[in-house]
Design a protein around this motif. Structure first.
Motif, PDB file in Angstrom:
ATOM      1  N   UNK A 160       0.794  -1.225   0.000  1.00 23.33           N
ATOM      2  CA  UNK A 160       0.000   0.000   0.000  1.00 23.33           C
ATOM      3  C   UNK A 160       0.825   1.271   0.000  1.00 23.33           C
ATOM      4  N   UNK A 161       1.871   1.298  -0.829  1.00 21.83           N
ATOM      5  CA  UNK A 161       2.743   2.477  -0.908  1.00 21.83           C
ATOM      6  C   UNK A 161       1.989   3.637  -1.557  1.00 21.83           C
ATOM      7  N   UNK A 162       2.026   4.798  -0.932  1.00 18.45           N
ATOM      8  CA  UNK A 162       1.396   5.998  -1.498  1.00 18.45           C
ATOM      9  C   UNK A 162       2.272   6.528  -2.637  1.00 18.45           C
ATOM     10  N   UNK A 163       1.720   6.593  -3.832  1.00 20.04           N
ATOM     11  CA  UNK A 163       2.500   7.001  -5.013  1.00 20.04           C
ATOM     12  C   UNK A 163       2.060   8.367  -5.545  1.00 20.04           C
ATOM     13  N   UNK A 164       1.489   9.195  -4.676  1.00 20.26           N
ATOM     14  CA  UNK A 164       1.035  10.511  -5.138  1.00 20.26           C
ATOM     15  C   UNK A 164       2.194  11.325  -5.705  1.00 20.26           C
ATOM     16  N   UNK A 165       3.384  11.193  -5.082  1.00 18.38           N
ATOM     17  CA  UNK A 165       4.562  11.936  -5.540  1.00 18.38           C
ATOM     18  C   UNK A 165       5.690  10.966  -5.857  1.00 18.38           C
ATOM     19  N   UNK A 166       6.382  11.228  -6.956  1.00 17.29           N
ATOM     20  CA  UNK A 166       7.556  10.444  -7.353  1.00 17.29           C
ATOM     21  C   UNK A 166       8.744  11.392  -7.496  1.00 17.29           C
ATOM     22  N   UNK A 167       9.845  11.069  -6.831  1.00 18.79           N
ATOM     23  CA  UNK A 167      11.025  11.940  -6.809  1.00 18.79           C
ATOM     24  C   UNK A 167      12.132  11.360  -7.693  1.00 18.79           C
ATOM     25  N   UNK A 168      12.608  12.174  -8.633  1.00 15.74           N
ATOM     26  CA  UNK A 168      13.673  11.752  -9.546  1.00 15.74           C
ATOM     27  C   UNK A 168      14.965  12.490  -9.249  1.00 15.74           C
ATOM     28  N   UNK A 169      16.073  11.744  -9.239  1.00 21.00           N
ATOM     29  CA  UNK A 169      17.397  12.359  -9.127  1.00 21.00           C
ATOM     30  C   UNK A 169      18.418  11.381  -9.692  1.00 21.00           C
ATOM     31  N   UNK A 170      19.653  11.834  -9.815  1.00 23.16           N
ATOM     32  CA  UNK A 170      20.711  10.961 -10.334  1.00 23.16           C
ATOM     33  C   UNK A 170      21.983  11.169  -9.526  1.00 23.16           C
ATOM     34  N   UNK A 171      22.857  10.183  -9.597  1.00 20.43           N
ATOM     35  CA  UNK A 171      24.155  10.298  -8.944  1.00 20.43           C
ATOM     36  C   UNK A 171      25.175   9.522  -9.770  1.00 20.43           C
ATOM     37  N   UNK A 176      14.852  12.576  -0.450  1.00 16.19           N
ATOM     38  CA  UNK A 176      14.591  11.141  -0.302  1.00 16.19           C
ATOM     39  C   UNK A 176      15.446  10.323  -1.270  1.00 16.19           C
ATOM     40  N   UNK A 177      15.656  10.834  -2.481  1.00 15.82           N
ATOM     41  CA  UNK A 177      16.532  10.127  -3.432  1.00 15.82           C
ATOM     42  C   UNK A 177      17.989  10.227  -2.984  1.00 15.82           C
ATOM     43  N   UNK A 178      18.352  11.371  -2.422  1.00 14.70           N
ATOM     44  CA  UNK A 178      19.725  11.551  -1.936  1.00 14.70           C
ATOM     45  C   UNK A 178      20.040  10.576  -0.810  1.00 14.70           C
ATOM     46  N   UNK A 179      19.037  10.305   0.037  1.00 15.52           N
ATOM     47  CA  UNK A 179      19.244   9.317   1.104  1.00 15.52           C
ATOM     48  C   UNK A 179      19.518   7.939   0.505  1.00 15.52           C
ATOM     49  N   UNK A 180      18.834   7.643  -0.608  1.00 13.70           N
ATOM     50  CA  UNK A 180      19.068   6.372  -1.287  1.00 13.70           C
ATOM     51  C   UNK A 180      20.482   6.276  -1.830  1.00 13.70           C
ATOM     52  N   UNK A 181      20.969   7.369  -2.400  1.00 17.96           N
ATOM     53  CA  UNK A 181      22.334   7.378  -2.927  1.00 17.96           C
ATOM     54  C   UNK A 181      23.360   7.242  -1.799  1.00 17.96           C
ATOM     55  N   UNK A 182      23.057   7.859  -0.645  1.00 19.26           N
ATOM     56  CA  UNK A 182      23.978   7.735   0.497  1.00 19.26           C
ATOM     57  C   UNK A 182      24.065   6.277   0.953  1.00 19.26           C
ATOM     58  N   UNK A 183      22.928   5.571   0.925  1.00 16.43           N
ATOM     59  CA  UNK A 183      22.933   4.144   1.277  1.00 16.43           C
ATOM     60  C   UNK A 183      23.811   3.357   0.312  1.00 16.43           C
ATOM     61  N   UNK A 184      23.615   3.615  -0.979  1.00 20.31           N
ATOM     62  CA  UNK A 184      24.356   2.876  -1.996  1.00 20.31           C
ATOM     63  C   UNK A 184      25.855   3.161  -1.913  1.00 20.31           C
ATOM     64  N   UNK A 185      26.202   4.404  -1.560  1.00 16.15           N
ATOM     65  CA  UNK A 185      27.621   4.795  -1.539  1.00 16.15           C
ATOM     66  C   UNK A 185      28.269   4.645  -0.166  1.00 16.15           C
ATOM     67  N   UNK A 186      27.516   4.195   0.812  1.00 17.64           N
ATOM     68  CA  UNK A 186      28.069   4.049   2.161  1.00 17.64           C
ATOM     69  C   UNK A 186      29.212   3.035   2.137  1.00 17.64           C
TER      70      UNK A 186
END
Length: 372
Positions: A11-22, A305-315
């Motif tokens: 039941x993920x709320x998909x009202x907003x989708x955030x795009x970014x790149x790294x 929120x996307x930046x947090x994802x990149x921090x996880x990947x680059x940790x």
């Protein structure tokens, strides 16, 4: 397909989708030639990504890199869309195309959120059938003039502490949209300090040049004027004013000296002071009931929120940014696995938070030998 199943099941709320790149920097040669004799057997993809140099977000311009494009939900930062890209790819050139492709693949409507790389006349036309929120680059003349304008009394205090805003309707690229001029009190303070430092640094540097100039003697009056113009053209926050050239006879030779005053370029400084701490957000959602001004700012702040994802990947603790594979196709595969790991990790966090909230409980902090 995996993301869509996750959205339905949890039941993920998909009202907003955030795009970014790294970018992910890579060590090694990485030959991208299709006829590369070292190409791994069994890999026959015609158009793999190019492992090459480009703008490095990792501050390693000496190394080749690849790009990871990611779209996440504002609900739990769940990865919904992943794309591996060549190391020299420009966000401005591809962001709109990514969102168009994303909208074709998902079975829900979503408001797209991205940074200023998305905002261009061609991109906005490409996204004519989508709803979006993005930052307006200050390279656009109208945006630059708006942030410089003195409109402090017109700014409305936001419910989000430390922010105020002013909204107006704008036509850009043939599209009617709402622009939200936002001012951050904390950022304004920091920007003003930086501006004062720049003004002081320029004053100390130019003051020395002016003092040296006043000690020089010129045999030609035009050389004196040329020297003044030479210094003036390099000034930004100051101006040379009330300068006076005097001539003195030394035997048969006439020499010229100059006296001048240095003053601040107050008009420019005032404009820069006004623009401190300000940025502009835009949306093509004109209905203020569907999307309130406060919501525009709140949602854009969640772009991290996307930046947090990149921090996880680059940790470095996860060793996730160290790709020990030599073929570009394998690099893409590794990035796909990273995105899947991030999905599982963030989904776990979301479920934990929801459970704690339902039980009105919190995670207790425990210290062992002074370590949290």
């Amino acid at each position: 397909m995996i993301a869509l199943e996750v959205v339905k099941k949890y039941g993920i709320d998909t009202k907003y989708s955030h795009l970014d790149s790294s970018s992910l920097h890579l060590h090694g040669k990485y030959d991208n030639c299709l006829n590369n004799p070292e190409k791994e057997l069994g890999i026959n993809r015609e158009h793999p990504i190019m492992i090459t140099q480009g703008y490095s977000r990792d501050h390693r311009p000496d190394l080749k890199q690849c790009i990871l494009d990611l779209i996440v939900s504002s609900d739990g930062d769940i990865p919904l869309f992943f794309r591996g890209a060549s190391g020299n790819e420009s966000d401005k050139a591809v962001f709109a195309h990514i969102l168009v492709e994303y909208s074709k693949q998902v079975d829900f409507e979503s408001i797209m959120v991205a940074d200023s790389a998305l905002y261009s006349e061609s991109n906005l036309k490409l996204m004519s059938n989508m709803k979006w929120i993005t930052r307006v680059p200050l390279s656009i003349k109208k945006a630059k003039n708006l942030v410089k304008a003195f409109i402090n009394n017109d700014l409305k205090a936001s419910k989000i502490k430390g922010y105020s805003y002013l909204e107006e309707k704008v036509y850009y690229g043939g599209i009617e949209q709402r622009w939200l001029l936002v001012e951050s009190a904390e950022r304004k303070k920091a920007d003003l300090n930086k501006l004062d430092k720049k003004i002081q640094e320029e004053f100390l540097k130019v003051n020395k040049q002016v003092a040296k100039l006043e000690q020089e003697e010129f045999t030609d009056k035009s050389l004196t004027e040329l020297k003044i113009k030479e210094i003036t053209t390099k000034l930004k926050y100051h101006q040379i004013s009330d300068w006076e050239i005097t001539e003195t006879n030394k035997g048969k030779t006439t020499v010229y000296r100059v006296k001048c005053k240095l003053r601040e370029n107050q008009e420019l400084i005032t404009q820069q002071q006004n623009s401190c701490g300000r940025f502009i957000l835009a949306t093509n959602i004109l209905d203020t009931i569907e999307l309130e001004s406060e919501e525009i700012l709140k949602i854009y702040k969640e772009q991290q929120s996307t930046e947090r994802g990149f921090r996880f990947i680059k940790d470095p603790l996860f060793f996730a940014d160290s790709l020990f594979v030599k073929n570009p196709e394998r690099v893409e595969t590794m990035m796909m696995l990273m995105a899947l790991c991030l999905l599982v990790y963030n989904l776990g966090q979301r479920q934990l938070r929801m459970s704690l909230k339902a039980q009105k409980a919190t995670v207790k902090k425990r210290f062992f030998n002074g370590i949290l």
